[in-house]
Scaffold this motif. Structure first.
Motif, PDB file in Angstrom:
ATOM      1  N   ASP A  42       5.554  15.923  81.999  1.00  0.00           N
ATOM      2  CA  ASP A  42       5.698  14.647  82.714  1.00  0.00           C
ATOM      3  C   ASP A  42       6.617  13.685  81.959  1.00  0.00           C
ATOM      4  O   ASP A  42       7.280  12.849  82.559  1.00  0.00           O
ATOM      5  CB  ASP A  42       4.327  14.005  82.941  1.00  0.00           C
ATOM      6  CG  ASP A  42       3.499  14.835  83.907  1.00  0.00           C
ATOM      7  OD1 ASP A  42       2.899  15.829  83.446  1.00  0.00           O
ATOM      8  OD2 ASP A  42       3.481  14.524  85.099  1.00  0.00           O
ATOM      9  N   ASP A  83       2.752   8.863  83.439  1.00  0.00           N
ATOM     10  CA  ASP A  83       3.506  10.029  82.979  1.00  0.00           C
ATOM     11  C   ASP A  83       3.628  10.046  81.451  1.00  0.00           C
ATOM     12  O   ASP A  83       3.747  11.112  80.841  1.00  0.00           O
ATOM     13  CB  ASP A  83       4.894  10.073  83.628  1.00  0.00           C
ATOM     14  CG  ASP A  83       4.844  10.684  85.026  1.00  0.00           C
ATOM     15  OD1 ASP A  83       3.834  11.361  85.353  1.00  0.00           O
ATOM     16  OD2 ASP A  83       5.798  10.495  85.797  1.00  0.00           O
ATOM     17  N   ASP A 219      -0.964  14.025  86.064  1.00  0.00           N
ATOM     18  CA  ASP A 219      -1.417  13.181  87.170  1.00  0.00           C
ATOM     19  C   ASP A 219      -0.980  13.839  88.478  1.00  0.00           C
ATOM     20  O   ASP A 219       0.207  14.054  88.695  1.00  0.00           O
ATOM     21  CB  ASP A 219      -0.881  11.753  87.030  1.00  0.00           C
ATOM     22  CG  ASP A 219       0.617  11.687  86.772  1.00  0.00           C
ATOM     23  OD1 ASP A 219       1.195  12.682  86.296  1.00  0.00           O
ATOM     24  OD2 ASP A 219       1.216  10.636  87.057  1.00  0.00           O
TER      25      ASP A 219
HETATM   26 MG    MG Z   1       3.283  13.000  86.586  1.00  0.00          MG
END
Ligand code: MG
Length: 336
Positions: A42, A83, A219
């Motif tokens: 991320d 992130d 996420d």
């Molecule tokens: Mg993400």
């Protein structure tokens, strides 16, 4: 021949699903080839003079700009902060780039900017640089926002996901996408659901302080839980089995899904984190999340299994098992 070569870019290329992954692999990774990017985490992890920094960027094109539970500004801050948090970093600084369409209402611009300021304070980050561009009327859609973020890594995730590890989530899935569908008013729905849009860094720091057995976090935004779980096992020598009855879903979300034929596993979230943890620490991590306001409904939703390799399977409430694939298209464009 790459998989997008003779086509025009479609909305599905921005869905976060299979076509996005093909585009990233065949176009971006092929041209930008380097070991940091190839990790596809991320945030990129950069070692600068012995300090590990996390660096990420994201663009926000959501419609409508204001929705129950948030707006494009709040989303742009929290999306980037999250992130950074999921790679084990403390978010510190963000940038904010505005792409504004000529004629855009300055009151809305002010409201969005206020929201960015509030969200940044709430997440403990400073907006330290930015950019403004205005395009001619009809060449944009109100406003798009890009945010980049930098954080310092204070935790190194273990990389050795193994059979028996548990899969956790901090609460109910699908709230964000259903809130956006409802806010658009196109489907005649009037459900009282707010986006789950929230900064996860504090919750995650509690988790990482409590357990040294965290192996992976992400996420599940565009493409939902199904996409994130597929990303974890793709081309790996193991699979994931999730239990339908263990996955938290609000009644309202369930009702909209059965009405419209949506699978909640593919709905976008903006305040959720999927965690893979060594099985011995699973209940400790669930308890830690449940004690935090953003993790009240945390659950173990499944585990890492030996087979089928590279696949995500769901054990249904009535005891059957089905494969949960990476989505090819998109339920709804412009949800983040
Ligand atoms: Mg993400």
């Amino acid at each position: 021949m790459n998989t997008y070569g003779n086509q025009r870019i479609s909305l599905a290329h921005g869905s976060g699903g299979k076509l996005t992954h093909d585009l990233i692999k065949d176009c971006f990774l092929a041209r930008f080839k380097n070991p940091i990017l190839s990790e596809l985490t991320d945030s990129a992890i950069l070692n600068l003079k012995g300090i590990n920094l996390a660096f990420t960027t994201d663009s926000y094109v959501i419609r409508p700009l204001f929705f129950p539970g948030g707006d494009i500004g709040k989303l742009a801050v929290y999306g980037t902060v999250n992130d950074l948090a999921v790679v084990g970093a403390k978010p510190l600084y963000i940038s904010c780039g505005y792409l504004i369409e000529e004629g855009f209402n300055s009151v809305s611009l002010d409201e969005i900017t206020q929201s960015i300021g509030d969200a940044a304070r709430n997440a403990g980050v400073l907006v330290v640089t930015g950019d403004t561009k205005v395009v001619e009327h009809g060449k944009g859609d109100g406003i798009f926002i890009n945010t980049s973020g930098i954080g310092v890594c204070y935790y190194q995730l273990l990389q050795d996901i193994e059979v028996g590890d548990k899969v956790l989530i901090n609460g109910p899935i699908g709230d964000h996408e259903i809130a956006i569908i409802s806010a658009r008013g196109e489907l005649g729905l009037d459900v009282k659901i707010e986006s789950d849009c929230a900064p996860l860094a504090d919750l995650i720091s509690h988790v990482l302080t409590a357990s040294g057995k965290i192996k992976f976090m992400r996420d599940p935004t565009r493409g939902g839980l199904a996409t994130t779980l597929n990303e974890i096992v793709t081309s790996k020598d193991l699979g994931i089995l999730i239990e339908e009855k263990a996955i938290p879903i609000r009644e309202e979300v369930r009702a909209v899904c059965s009405l419209l034929g949506f699978d909640p596993l593919y709905l976008a979230n903006e305040g959720k984190v999927v965690i893979i943890v060594g099985c011995e620490d699973a209940s400790l991590v669930v308890d830690t999340m449940c004690a935090h306001s953003l993790g009240r409904d945390a659950q173990v939703i499944g585990e890492v299994v030996e087979s089928p390799k590279g696949r995500v399977c769901l054990r249904t409430e009535i005891g059957g098992t089905r494969i949960v694939d990476m989505p090819v298209g998109t339920l709804l464009p412009r949800i983040c």
